[in-house]
Scaffold this motif. Structure first.
Motif, PDB file in Angstrom:
ATOM      1  N   TYR A 111      43.511 -20.981 -46.313  1.00 51.98           N
ATOM      2  CA  TYR A 111      43.652 -19.828 -45.419  1.00 51.98           C
ATOM      3  C   TYR A 111      42.324 -19.132 -45.121  1.00 51.98           C
ATOM      4  N   SER A 112      41.376 -19.243 -46.049  1.00 54.62           N
ATOM      5  CA  SER A 112      40.086 -18.608 -45.760  1.00 54.62           C
ATOM      6  C   SER A 112      39.308 -19.379 -44.693  1.00 54.62           C
ATOM      7  N   ASP A 113      39.741 -20.600 -44.385  1.00 57.95           N
ATOM      8  CA  ASP A 113      39.080 -21.378 -43.322  1.00 57.95           C
ATOM      9  C   ASP A 113      39.445 -20.859 -41.934  1.00 57.95           C
ATOM     10  N   ILE A 114      40.527 -20.113 -41.832  1.00 58.76           N
ATOM     11  CA  ILE A 114      41.064 -19.843 -40.493  1.00 58.76           C
ATOM     12  C   ILE A 114      40.208 -18.860 -39.705  1.00 58.76           C
ATOM     13  N   LYS A 115      39.800 -17.781 -40.337  1.00 57.00           N
ATOM     14  CA  LYS A 115      39.023 -16.787 -39.580  1.00 57.00           C
ATOM     15  C   LYS A 115      37.774 -17.398 -38.943  1.00 57.00           C
ATOM     16  N   PRO A 116      37.001 -18.200 -39.671  1.00 58.01           N
ATOM     17  CA  PRO A 116      35.833 -18.801 -39.022  1.00 58.01           C
ATOM     18  C   PRO A 116      36.185 -19.676 -37.816  1.00 58.01           C
ATOM     19  N   TYR A 117      37.469 -20.058 -37.687  1.00 60.74           N
ATOM     20  CA  TYR A 117      37.876 -20.876 -36.552  1.00 60.74           C
ATOM     21  C   TYR A 117      38.387 -20.057 -35.374  1.00 60.74           C
ATOM     22  N   ILE A 118      38.848 -18.837 -35.660  1.00 67.30           N
ATOM     23  CA  ILE A 118      39.520 -18.131 -34.559  1.00 67.30           C
ATOM     24  C   ILE A 118      38.976 -16.732 -34.285  1.00 67.30           C
ATOM     25  N   TRP A 119      37.974 -16.303 -35.021  1.00 68.84           N
ATOM     26  CA  TRP A 119      37.508 -14.920 -34.905  1.00 68.84           C
ATOM     27  C   TRP A 119      37.155 -14.517 -33.470  1.00 68.84           C
ATOM     28  N   TYR A 120      36.612 -15.472 -32.705  1.00 67.05           N
ATOM     29  CA  TYR A 120      36.112 -15.130 -31.368  1.00 67.05           C
ATOM     30  C   TYR A 120      37.248 -14.782 -30.400  1.00 67.05           C
ATOM     31  N   MET A 121      38.475 -15.013 -30.841  1.00 66.74           N
ATOM     32  CA  MET A 121      39.595 -14.674 -29.977  1.00 66.74           C
ATOM     33  C   MET A 121      39.877 -13.162 -29.980  1.00 66.74           C
ATOM     34  N   TYR A 122      39.221 -12.433 -30.887  1.00 64.61           N
ATOM     35  CA  TYR A 122      39.481 -10.992 -30.986  1.00 64.61           C
ATOM     36  C   TYR A 122      38.273 -10.218 -30.496  1.00 64.61           C
ATOM     37  N   LEU A 124      40.168 -25.747 -24.674  1.00 67.81           N
ATOM     38  CA  LEU A 124      39.584 -24.639 -23.911  1.00 67.81           C
ATOM     39  C   LEU A 124      40.590 -24.023 -22.928  1.00 67.81           C
ATOM     40  N   TYR A 125      41.415 -24.885 -22.345  1.00 68.17           N
ATOM     41  CA  TYR A 125      42.420 -24.369 -21.404  1.00 68.17           C
ATOM     42  C   TYR A 125      43.323 -23.358 -22.125  1.00 68.17           C
ATOM     43  N   ASP A 126      43.813 -23.750 -23.303  1.00 70.14           N
ATOM     44  CA  ASP A 126      44.700 -22.857 -24.062  1.00 70.14           C
ATOM     45  C   ASP A 126      43.980 -21.576 -24.452  1.00 70.14           C
ATOM     46  N   ILE A 127      42.727 -21.723 -24.843  1.00 69.89           N
ATOM     47  CA  ILE A 127      41.949 -20.545 -25.249  1.00 69.89           C
ATOM     48  C   ILE A 127      41.857 -19.567 -24.073  1.00 69.89           C
ATOM     49  N   MET A 128      41.582 -20.114 -22.885  1.00 71.05           N
ATOM     50  CA  MET A 128      41.427 -19.240 -21.721  1.00 71.05           C
ATOM     51  C   MET A 128      42.747 -18.579 -21.344  1.00 71.05           C
ATOM     52  N   GLN A 129      43.825 -19.332 -21.469  1.00 68.65           N
ATOM     53  CA  GLN A 129      45.136 -18.753 -21.183  1.00 68.65           C
ATOM     54  C   GLN A 129      45.395 -17.551 -22.084  1.00 68.65           C
ATOM     55  N   LEU A 130      44.994 -17.681 -23.332  1.00 66.05           N
ATOM     56  CA  LEU A 130      45.261 -16.598 -24.274  1.00 66.05           C
ATOM     57  C   LEU A 130      44.295 -15.429 -24.103  1.00 66.05           C
ATOM     58  N   LEU A 131      43.048 -15.748 -23.826  1.00 58.25           N
ATOM     59  CA  LEU A 131      42.071 -14.653 -23.685  1.00 58.25           C
ATOM     60  C   LEU A 131      42.447 -13.758 -22.505  1.00 58.25           C
ATOM     61  N   GLY A 132      42.923 -14.385 -21.419  1.00 57.30           N
ATOM     62  CA  GLY A 132      43.326 -13.605 -20.248  1.00 57.30           C
ATOM     63  C   GLY A 132      42.114 -13.278 -19.374  1.00 57.30           C
ATOM     64  N   ILE A 133      42.399 -13.007 -18.123  1.00 55.80           N
ATOM     65  CA  ILE A 133      41.340 -12.902 -17.132  1.00 55.80           C
ATOM     66  C   ILE A 133      40.386 -11.743 -17.403  1.00 55.80           C
ATOM     67  N   GLU A 134      40.928 -10.638 -17.887  1.00 52.56           N
ATOM     68  CA  GLU A 134      40.064  -9.477 -18.139  1.00 52.56           C
ATOM     69  C   GLU A 134      38.976  -9.822 -19.148  1.00 52.56           C
ATOM     70  N   THR A 135      39.394 -10.376 -20.262  1.00 59.55           N
ATOM     71  CA  THR A 135      38.435 -10.719 -21.333  1.00 59.55           C
ATOM     72  C   THR A 135      37.460 -11.792 -20.854  1.00 59.55           C
ATOM     73  N   ILE A 136      37.984 -12.761 -20.108  1.00 59.78           N
ATOM     74  CA  ILE A 136      37.111 -13.828 -19.615  1.00 59.78           C
ATOM     75  C   ILE A 136      35.992 -13.216 -18.762  1.00 59.78           C
ATOM     76  N   LYS A 137      36.410 -12.344 -17.843  1.00 61.93           N
ATOM     77  CA  LYS A 137      35.407 -11.723 -16.963  1.00 61.93           C
ATOM     78  C   LYS A 137      34.419 -10.886 -17.770  1.00 61.93           C
ATOM     79  N   GLU A 138      34.966 -10.125 -18.660  1.00 63.31           N
ATOM     80  CA  GLU A 138      34.133  -9.260 -19.507  1.00 63.31           C
ATOM     81  C   GLU A 138      33.067 -10.080 -20.247  1.00 63.31           C
TER      82      GLU A 138
END
Ligand code: GLU
Length: 547
Positions: A425-436, A528-542
């Motif tokens: 479980y400690s491996d997960i944050k280094p894999y997904i932190w950039y989503m927040y 990457l497609y899934d990542i972009m779907q989740l990030l949403g357009i606002e975050t992508i633009k930002e």
């Protein structure tokens, strides 16, 4: 003076007899063939995965027979003890997800009818058994001092004789009882020794469940049963405890194998049924250089069970992995029975290898495989529990964005070939932190082939202004990326680029890399497609505008 009088003099406080204890701890009422086994560690502080191998086997084996597994704490060697030793052991067992029917539950609690399960609380019982031995001329007090013992040892060395307290060297064996009583009354310190009836020139044969048929000389040493402070040594405590707790199977380190003749002798003297013995080779590890060695407390804190708890290693893979070490045929069984519960496996003592090897990377693979098969929701729940203990900020973050986090964890999961990115479980944050967005600050961009910031910006701006549409399906999304590549002079597939490298600035791979790195900072991410779907357009633009 009779033996009985001597025994009374030595043990004025003992009021019970060994028969009383036979009644207090009667033969267990279990089905025929039920196994009673125990994990009997000394609380020395460092509980590592090697210790857990025996604990795991001891726990597994009775389960299949509706037997009993109990935890006994062997704390008679007070020099080696440390604070919180018991809690360490109990939490190590919990970390592995193992459970036991009886024994020590915490520093202050015990459960079961065959206790106390802490040796230092059993002194009266040991003394009752020792008193019986004195009465029956099976043991005697020995007044030899450390200095006398040293002198004997030196003599034996020069004479090239076996070291020990036996035969003509057993000075106190033939003292008469009046002499013994006199010394005891005047306050001489003494140990209690076995009056061995063994003959070194005869052989003892026994069958070890792991090692097979073993032959040793009989024991003729008058070994110490009880030290001068009244505390028993291992051999005697083993006899008393494993008999009274009605242990049927004793699994322990192979360093105890040469002591079996002493144990057979002791059990025979009392007419007790001998337990089955299984001696386990010392577990070795494969270190960073690929070489094998013993686990060292100083160098190998990474093998401490506590470490596996800290990194959030899930329980089932640890158990699975221990079974692969325990039984050489387990892996092929697992291949043919990929979804069967572990308990269905037919464990066999005789298939325990002679030198078990702990290979951390193999455990990690098993664990990655296991985690890849969990649902996103399961991973989320376990991750949250882990983070509550070890990363409370991350715990609050993921609970604030619970559904979002589950969706992130679901990228390339719940499909035929799920990703196998994390082993714990400690491996997960280094894999997904950039989503927040809370964590996407001061990032270090891992630009690859395209690293000119002007080029990067114009590619990204074009992409966002003209091509990207969050409503596109994956094929459309990818086709648009190809158009973007073409527009900037990059090949739309790698093959074209390889065939004509000077005809292009690069390929579609470089283009998608720019987008990937701009949005996540990482050059390697899941889809990457899934990542972009989740990030949403606002975050992508930002994120693009921030560059
Ligand atoms: N306390 C002993 C040890 O740690 C246990 C051996 C046994 O299981 O009997 O080596």
């Amino acid at each position: 003076m009779t033996n009985k009088e001597l025994a009374n003099l030595m043990f004025p406080d003992v009021t019970k007899t060994i028969d009383d204890y036979e009644k207090i701890y009667p033969k267990r009422d279990l089905a025929e063939g039920a196994i009673v086994s125990r994990y009997a560690p000394s609380p020395t502080g460092f509980v590592h995965m090697g210790n857990m191998l025996s604990c795991f086997i001891e726990c597994f084996v009775p389960k299949k027979t509706n037997g009993i597994f109990y935890l006994r704490i062997e704390d008679t060697d007070q020099k080696r003890e440390i604070e919180n030793g018991i809690d360490n052991i109990v939490s190590a067992i919990k970390t592995l997800g193992l459970d036991y029917n009886e024994g020590v539950i915490s520093e202050t609690e015990q459960r079961g009818n065959y206790g106390p399960y802490i040796q230092s609380e059993r002194i009266e019982i040991y003394h009752t058994f020792a008193k019986y031995m004195i009465e029956n001329d099976l043991a005697y007090p020995c007044f030899c001092t450390a200095q006398e013992m040293d002198e004997t040892r030196e003599k034996q060395k020069t004479r090239k004789e076996r070291i020990g307290y036996y035969g003509r060297y057993a000075k106190c064996r033939n003292l008469d009882n009046d002499e013994r009583a006199k010394r005891i009354r005047r306050g001489d310190t003494y140990t209690i020794r076995l009056k061995s009836n063994g003959d070194y020139h005869k052989k003892v044969h026994f069958h070890d469940l792991v090692k097979g048929d073993v032959i040793f000389p009989e024991n003729d040493q008058d070994i110490i049963l009880i030290k001068s402070d009244g505390i028993p040594l291992y051999h005697f405590a083993h006899l008393v405890d494993d008999h009274l707790m009605r242990t049927t199977h004793v699994l322990r380190g192979e360093d105890w194998l040469p002591s079996v003749p002493v144990h057979i002798q002791l059990f025979n003297m009392f007419g007790f049924e001998l337990p089955n013995y299984a001696h386990l080779g010392l577990i070795m590890i494969v270190d960073e250089n690929g070489s094998k060695r013993k686990i060292s407390k100083r160098k190998d804190q990474n093998f401490a069970v506590r470490h596996f708890h800290e990194i959030g290693m899930p329980q089932l893979p640890m158990q699975e992995y221990l079974m692969t070490i325990a039984n050489s045929n387990f892996e092929s069984w697992r291949e043919s029975n990929p979804n069967a519960p572990l308990i269905d496996f037919d464990f066999s003592f005789s298939k325990i290898g002679s030198s078990p090897l702990f290979d951390q990377s193999k455990l990690l693979n098993i664990s990655k495989n296991y985690l890849s098969k969990l649902s996103a929701k399961e991973v989320y729940d376990n991750l949250y529990d882990w983070a509550l203990k070890y990363d409370s900020d991350f715990a609050s973050l993921i609970s604030q964005y619970k559904e979002y986090t589950i969706n992130i964890l679901n990228i390339e999961r719940e499909q035929k070939k799920p990703r196998k990115d994390f082993g714990c479980y400690s491996d997960i944050k280094p894999y997904i932190w950039y989503m927040y967005k809370e964590l996407f600050k001061d990032v270090n961009y891992e630009w690859q082939n395209i690293n000119n910031i002007d080029e990067i910006k114009s590619i990204l701006n074009k992409y966002i202004d003209f091509y990207y549409d969050i409503n596109d399906d994956k094929d459309t999304w990818f086709n648009k990326m190809k158009l973007l590549a073409e527009e900037f002079g990059y090949a739309t597939n790698i093959k074209d680029y390889k065939n004509n490298p000077s005809g292009y600035k690069g390929s579609i791979v470089d283009i998608s890399m720019v987008i990937r790195v701009a949005l996540t900072s990482k050059s390697m991410t899941p889809d990457l497609y899934d990542i972009m779907q989740l990030l949403g357009i606002e975050t992508i633009k930002e994120r693009i505008n921030k560059l």
